[in-house]
Write an enzyme that holds these catalytic residues in place. Sequence first.
Site, PDB file in Angstrom:
ATOM      1  N   CYS A   1      41.608  39.904  46.768  1.00  0.00           N
ATOM      2  CA  CYS A   1      41.063  40.939  46.456  1.00  0.00           C
ATOM      3  C   CYS A   1      40.360  41.862  47.705  1.00  0.00           C
ATOM      4  O   CYS A   1      40.051  42.937  47.667  1.00  0.00           O
ATOM      5  CB  CYS A   1      39.737  40.579  45.579  1.00  0.00           C
ATOM      6  SG  CYS A   1      40.235  39.462  44.272  1.00  0.00           S
TER       7      CYS A   1
ATOM      8  N   ASN B   1      39.756  43.880  36.439  1.00  0.00           N
ATOM      9  CA  ASN B   1      39.579  43.264  37.905  1.00  0.00           C
ATOM     10  C   ASN B   1      41.447  43.225  38.246  1.00  0.00           C
ATOM     11  O   ASN B   1      42.128  42.684  37.642  1.00  0.00           O
ATOM     12  CB  ASN B   1      39.212  41.857  37.966  1.00  0.00           C
ATOM     13  CG  ASN B   1      39.412  41.345  39.363  1.00  0.00           C
ATOM     14  OD1 ASN B   1      40.121  41.875  40.303  1.00  0.00           O
ATOM     15  ND2 ASN B   1      38.711  40.140  39.738  1.00  0.00           N
TER      16      ASN B   1
ATOM     17  N   HIS C   1      35.001  46.163  45.487  1.00  0.00           N
ATOM     18  CA  HIS C   1      36.109  45.410  44.743  1.00  0.00           C
ATOM     19  C   HIS C   1      35.460  45.338  43.208  1.00  0.00           C
ATOM     20  O   HIS C   1      34.240  45.081  43.122  1.00  0.00           O
ATOM     21  CB  HIS C   1      36.563  44.219  45.060  1.00  0.00           C
ATOM     22  CG  HIS C   1      37.300  43.230  44.286  1.00  0.00           C
ATOM     23  ND1 HIS C   1      38.342  43.761  43.621  1.00  0.00           N
ATOM     24  CD2 HIS C   1      37.078  41.782  43.765  1.00  0.00           C
ATOM     25  CE1 HIS C   1      38.743  42.852  42.689  1.00  0.00           C
ATOM     26  NE2 HIS C   1      38.000  41.682  42.842  1.00  0.00           N
TER      27      HIS C   1
END
Length: 317
Positions: free
Chosen positions: A114, A269, A239
């Site tokens: 990520c 996500n 993020h």
Amino acid sequence: MKGIEIISTGTGLGSRVMTNDDFSKIVETDDEWIYTRTGIRSRHFCDENENNLSLATAAAKQALERAGISREEVGCVVCATVTPTYASPSTACLLQRELKLPGDIPVLDINAACAGFIYGLEVARGLLSSGDRPYGIVIGVEELSKVIDMTDRSTCVLFGDGAGAAVVRADKDLLFEDYLGAKGGLEIFIEGVGSEKSTVHMEGREVFRFAVSAIPKVINAIFEKSGKTLEDVDHCICHQANARIIDHVVKKYKAPEEKFYKNMEHFGNTSAASIPIAMNEMCEKGMIKKDETLLLVGFGGGLTMAGAMLKYRGVNI
Ligand code: UT7
């Protein structure tokens, strides 16, 4: 070494929207649990005609068109992903052919989970510093729906598919400060080539604890190196894993909430894609203006952590 700045952004999203209610028909869960624990209400999944490459291509194409530059001026393509359509060739190579980019430039995929988009910015900065062409394309793209275990309610509700791209320009004397690191560890993992199955596994609580300490660590390191403070930053884009992680950071810095953008509500996500997707959405909404200063912060699998402070020099969309 040159600095880099963002010239334009683009996005590509899976066209199938999955709501929390859709998941409640598959596993024992409900909208209330998912939304209060994560801030997520829906996410995009690829349909049968879409994949990692098609999302990346759509995002890069849009960013290139908005930048208004010629293909010949592109000096590198860096694609951050943990879910490439092919282990080889890289998504970046296939995209190079698809977009008819020059054949004599470096194009590669990287995996920093990520934190990948920010790692990608630093890789592009290095590649552009040693080349003659001024522009690079950095992409974060994931097709996480391919690696979700639809029987594991603790992970399947979290992720989405999408791509975000940025055209960046390298030059000397541009504001650019970053911090990249990792602690190693298998708190989040996806099995690799040769495994019978390939699915995301995550120790959520451990990763949550890591995230709330990693973000301030990254931000403080960048402020220390640059002599800047949160006052000098117009937008902080973290993020988008969990709204509670970002709320935690806002509280820690006693920062105005609007300085820390959140959009996981509609995207879930999307790992390496979440920061450029958020940045693109902010540009499209007119929230990021030319010459503003951005602070990007990522964290994730491998306990990678990364931050970059740079300017948005681009076109107002
Ligand atoms: O992008 C990479 C970085 N990733 C992250 O940053 C993720 C960080 N972690 C998180 O965001 C959170 O840990 C999660 C959202 C993944 C989980 O939230 P949590 O508050 O840490 O919940 P938990 O895993 O401790 O589970 C609490 C309870 C458990 O039940 P018991 O044992 O207390 O009875 C779970 O079984 O919630 C249960 N649970 C669910 N219930 C309904 C877990 N998933 C679900 C679900 N629906 N989908």
